[in-house]
Design a protein around this motif. Structure first.
Motif, PDB file in Angstrom:
ATOM      1  N   THR A   1       1.474  -1.343   0.494  1.00  0.00           N
ATOM      2  CA  THR A   1       0.241  -0.126   0.248  1.00  0.00           C
ATOM      3  C   THR A   1       1.061   1.681   0.088  1.00  0.00           C
ATOM      4  N   PHE A   2       0.583   2.409  -0.931  1.00  0.00           N
ATOM      5  CA  PHE A   2       1.478   3.487  -0.613  1.00  0.00           C
ATOM      6  C   PHE A   2       0.522   4.660  -0.615  1.00  0.00           C
ATOM      7  N   PRO A   3       0.585   5.992  -0.795  1.00  0.00           N
ATOM      8  CA  PRO A   3       0.719   6.761  -0.335  1.00  0.00           C
ATOM      9  C   PRO A   3       0.333   7.725  -1.885  1.00  0.00           C
TER      10      PRO A   3
ATOM     11  N   GLY B   1      -2.477  -5.815  -9.792  1.00  0.00           N
ATOM     12  CA  GLY B   1      -4.044  -5.672 -10.788  1.00  0.00           C
ATOM     13  C   GLY B   1      -3.819  -4.385  -8.981  1.00  0.00           C
ATOM     14  N   PHE B   2      -4.528  -3.736  -9.105  1.00  0.00           N
ATOM     15  CA  PHE B   2      -4.384  -2.369  -8.147  1.00  0.00           C
ATOM     16  C   PHE B   2      -5.566  -1.750  -7.927  1.00  0.00           C
ATOM     17  N   SER B   3      -6.044  -1.196  -6.737  1.00  0.00           N
ATOM     18  CA  SER B   3      -7.432  -0.493  -6.218  1.00  0.00           C
ATOM     19  C   SER B   3      -7.113   0.510  -5.556  1.00  0.00           C
ATOM     20  N   PHE B   4      -7.204   1.864  -5.951  1.00  0.00           N
ATOM     21  CA  PHE B   4      -7.354   2.772  -6.688  1.00  0.00           C
ATOM     22  C   PHE B   4      -8.187   3.899  -5.334  1.00  0.00           C
TER      23      PHE B   4
ATOM     24  N   GLU C   1      -8.736   7.585   0.922  1.00  0.00           N
ATOM     25  CA  GLU C   1      -8.067   6.577   1.913  1.00  0.00           C
ATOM     26  C   GLU C   1      -6.356   7.456   1.697  1.00  0.00           C
ATOM     27  N   GLU C   2      -6.029   7.298   3.023  1.00  0.00           N
ATOM     28  CA  GLU C   2      -4.576   7.873   2.852  1.00  0.00           C
ATOM     29  C   GLU C   2      -3.200   7.187   1.948  1.00  0.00           C
ATOM     30  N   LYS C   3      -3.391   6.145   2.132  1.00  0.00           N
ATOM     31  CA  LYS C   3      -2.572   4.835   0.842  1.00  0.00           C
ATOM     32  C   LYS C   3      -3.458   4.782   0.386  1.00  0.00           C
ATOM     33  N   LYS C   4      -3.532   5.592  -0.930  1.00  0.00           N
ATOM     34  CA  LYS C   4      -4.400   5.250  -1.846  1.00  0.00           C
ATOM     35  C   LYS C   4      -4.514   4.409  -2.737  1.00  0.00           C
TER      36      LYS C   4
ATOM     37  N   GLY D   1     -13.608   8.894  -8.418  1.00  0.00           N
ATOM     38  CA  GLY D   1     -12.569   9.247  -8.357  1.00  0.00           C
ATOM     39  C   GLY D   1     -11.569   7.807  -8.044  1.00  0.00           C
ATOM     40  N   ALA D   2     -12.291   7.016  -7.539  1.00  0.00           N
ATOM     41  CA  ALA D   2     -11.622   5.232  -7.503  1.00  0.00           C
ATOM     42  C   ALA D   2     -12.198   4.660  -8.749  1.00  0.00           C
ATOM     43  N   ALA D   3     -10.526   3.601  -8.628  1.00  0.00           N
ATOM     44  CA  ALA D   3     -10.575   3.020  -9.841  1.00  0.00           C
ATOM     45  C   ALA D   3      -9.963   1.321  -9.160  1.00  0.00           C
ATOM     46  N   CYS D   4     -10.797   0.587 -10.041  1.00  0.00           N
ATOM     47  CA  CYS D   4     -10.214  -1.360  -9.956  1.00  0.00           C
ATOM     48  C   CYS D   4      -9.142  -1.741 -11.644  1.00  0.00           C
TER      49      CYS D   4
END
Length: 697
Positions: free
Chosen positions: A137-139, A158-161, A165-168, A185-188
């Motif tokens: 997990t990264f900010p 894969g990733f989730s944004f 969240e603090e670590k988006k 603004g989120a994405a999968c």
């Protein structure tokens, strides 16, 4: 040392891809060092000149241009375009390609790293489902930077944004699914799990490796290994099990194609018994007699082999089948399958089943309580001289089996062991080292004394046979060129006092003689002990035993006076794990002490006098905080004094910086450079090797 997270975008990498045309590599001098291939995209090599394409099986071999275990994807071909189908690039993986024609890998740097990166299915305005645990997990500030981080993490699928969240940015090592919850603004992003159908002409291969018990095909090898008893059996009979490996290679083509590669490779531990070599080619050594696959068809091939595995001994056995097919339109497809067998072994010691027969007839087995050594034979003998003078022992025996042919004596037994102050008769010696198992460590271990042993057992009753002579012959011994070192002659006579007498139980032979052997000189020395007797004209009573001592010697002189070879590696955990293979544990133990190992070896042969004077030993590693980018070993370790490295000697220098293995953006490139001058001349020899620790992979 401390490393920070990357903020590079995809555009900063070498990405030669388009959704329509795939990826093209100009296969000529100095190709792109690293190429990113999106999942399921074709990869085309555009050849300029005559080149081949080989796939290295390890990163280290790629760096060294070591083609010893590589897979030939394309033989030497001139000015063609050859395409590897995207079906072979579904899995996230790194491929290491090089050209071995005219040593192009070394001379014109003709090699490239191909890394498969995800092609994402995007779901906007939805984070991924929370059912998966992220591996990182990264900010990070945006979807684009999060995507770049996933591209650079080889196990990211894969990733989730989530901007709230603090670590988006959350990275996953399994393919995620959208949560179904709308969030602006989120994405999968999910990597592909299968490739779409490909256009013709094309080929595809299915490869399968299976393993069952040879005597019971219903029992699969791995399952059998799990149920094998942990208690040691009474002897080795219950340990060794014959296994049957079955291989199926099925190529499906839409036009005439050719098998260009079809091999089986054993990795890990070797079976206790096997017929085929560690690497076996069905094209070169048998199986596929006609490599052509005609027209649009299916080309099935099946093969099998048996091996024997010791299930009482812990081991890991890996068996890999690999195939390459090339179509008439220069499309290449590949496939591989590997069977892994892990044997846990048993509790306790299981000894081999071989036995020895003592002079008194006792048959002894190996002792599990004494590291499977043979116990000593009973001492009921009157011993003659056994100090190497060639005299014989005398005594009585009780074995009728040894006298069953009517000659009154058994075949002579000839052996050779390293001289280690053994006492008594040779048949009572235990724990000896066979001469053919000895390997010299350095020039001081070249000339060693050995003890040739001779044993002839007589029956317990007079046979009527008359001993004619008993002679030892030795051909090829090094003292044939040094007669002053030959104290015994060739042939050498034994028991001359018994020649012309009837063979009886009082005259058996159990003795030895010593000789110096130069193990650093390649040679083959055959020793033959003949026992000739007159059996009255009815039977042949001439018998002989032989032993051949083969010394492999040491590498010959280098082709030039520059005889220095250098190498550079990096390991952690007391040398157990290569740095490039270390994965930080989940508890966050990121910083580890790494040991860089610099090895210098003078490859000139023993006693050649070709010493080397080391006038410069330096290391360059940008970003190395403890010792600086440039480090001079001569200045810091030897006060700037040049060092002499004698012929066939080795110098090892270690350096131990602390490295943070949890970083994602750092590549450490270490260059190790030496300058040496042979004592035999004024030639200046410069050698250089590089080691890359890529923490972004």
């Amino acid at each position: 040392m401390h490393f920070t997270l990357p903020t590079v975008s995809v555009s900063s990498l070498t990405l030669l891809a388009s959704a329509v045309n795939g990826v093209t590599i100009d296969w000529t001098a100095n190709p792109e060092e690293k190429v990113l291939v999106p999942q399921c995209e074709d990869l085309t090599f555009a050849l300029t000149g005559t080149h081949d394409i080989q796939n290295f099986n390890k990163k280290g071999r790629f760096k060294r241009c070591d083609f010893s275990s590589s897979t030939v994807m394309l033989g030497a071909t001139s000015n063609e375009e050859v395409t590897m189908t995207g079906q072979d690039f579904l899995k996230r993986k790194k491929y290491y390609y090089g050209c071995d024609v005219n040593d192009h890998c070394n001379t014109i740097n003709m090699k490239t790293l191909v890394e498969v990166i995800p092609t994402y299915t995007r779901t906007e305005n939805q984070p991924c489902s929370g059912s998966l645990t992220p591996i990182k997990t990264f900010p990070l500030p945006s979807v684009e930077v999060c995507s770049s981080a996933c591209d650079q993490k080889k196990d990211c699928m894969g990733f989730s944004f989530d901007p709230d969240e603090e670590k988006k940015c959350h990275l996953f090592d399994s393919v995620p699914t959208p949560s179904g919850q709308t969030k602006a603004g989120a994405a999968c992003y999910a990597a592909q799990t299968e490739c779409p159908p490909i256009s013709t002409p094309h080929c595809s291969i299915d490869t399968e490796v299976t393993c069952t018990l040879n005597d019971d095909p219903t029992k699969e090898c791995s399952e059998f290994a799990k149920t094998f008893p942990k208690e040691a059996p009474a002897n080795a009979v219950g340990c060794e099990v014959m296994l049957k490996y079955d291989y199926k290679l099925t190529a499906t083509t839409t036009e005439t194609s050719t098998w260009t590669w079809a091999t089986r490779t054993r990795k890990g531990d070797e079976p206790a018994n096997f017929a085929r070599p560690r690497v076996y080619s069905w094209l070169d050594e048998g199986g596929i007699t006609d490599p052509t696959i005609e027209g649009a068809s299916t080309g099935p091939f099946a093969s099998s082999e048996t091996v024997v595995v010791d299930f009482c001994k812990a081991g890991k056995y890996k068996t890999l089948a690999e195939a390459v097919v090339q179509s008439a339109s220069n499309t290449i497809c590949t496939s591989r399958d590997q069977y892994k067998l892990t044997v846990r072994g048993v509790d306790g010691v299981v000894c081999a089943l071989d036995t020895i027969t003592c002079p008194n007839g006792d048959i002894l087995s190996r002792d599990p309580a004494n590291d499977c050594q043979f116990p000593a034979c009973p001492v009921n003998l009157v011993v003659g001289e056994t100090d190497g003078s060639g005299q014989q022992g005398t005594g009585t025996g009780t074995s009728e089996a040894q006298n069953r042919d009517g000659c009154g004596f058994d075949d002579p037994i000839v052996g050779c062991v390293m001289a280690e102050d053994q006492a008594g008769l040779p048949m009572s010696w235990v724990g000896t080292t066979d001469c053919n198992d000895y390997v010299p460590v350095n020039e001081n271990d070249c000339v060693k004394q050995v003890r040739y042993t001779y044993y002839v057992y007589h029956g317990n009753e007079p046979s009527g046979s008359v001993l004619i002579d008993s002679l030892r012959y030795r051909d090829g011994s090094y003292w044939e060129t040094k007669p002053e070192d030959n104290p015994h002659g060739n042939p050498r006579a034994y028991r001359e006092d018994k020649w012309g007498t009837t063979i009886g139980p009082e005259s058996w032979i159990d003795t030895w003689e010593g000789e110096n052997v130069d193990f650093c000189k390649a040679s083959s020395v055959n020793t033959r002990f003949e026992y000739n007797a007159d059996g009255g004209g009815l039977i042949d009573c001439s018998k002989a035993g032989e032993y051949t001592l083969v010394t492999k010697g040491v590498p010959g002189p280098p082709t030039t006076d520059c005889s220095l070879e250098i190498s550079l590696s990096c390991r952690i955990d007391d040398g157990k794990i290569p740095c490039e293979e270390y994965n930080p544990p989940a508890d966050g133990a990121c910083s580890r002490t790494a040991t860089y190992i610099h090895v210098l070896q003078n490859m000139a042969p023993f006693n050649s006098g070709k010493d080397l004077l080391l006038t410069s030993i330096t290391r360059n590693r940008p970003g190395d905080v403890p010792h600086g980018d440039d480090f001079d070993f001569l200045d810091n370790l030897y006060n700037g004094v040049p060092q002499t490295l004698p012929a066939f000697n080795t110098m090892t220098i270690t350096e131990s910086p602390t490295i943070n293995f949890c970083t994602d953006d750092t590549t450490y490139v270490t260059t190790f450079n030496t300058v040496s001058t042979p004592d035999s001349g004024t030639t200046q020899c410069e050698d250089e090797v590089m080691y890359t620790l890529d923490l972004s992979s």
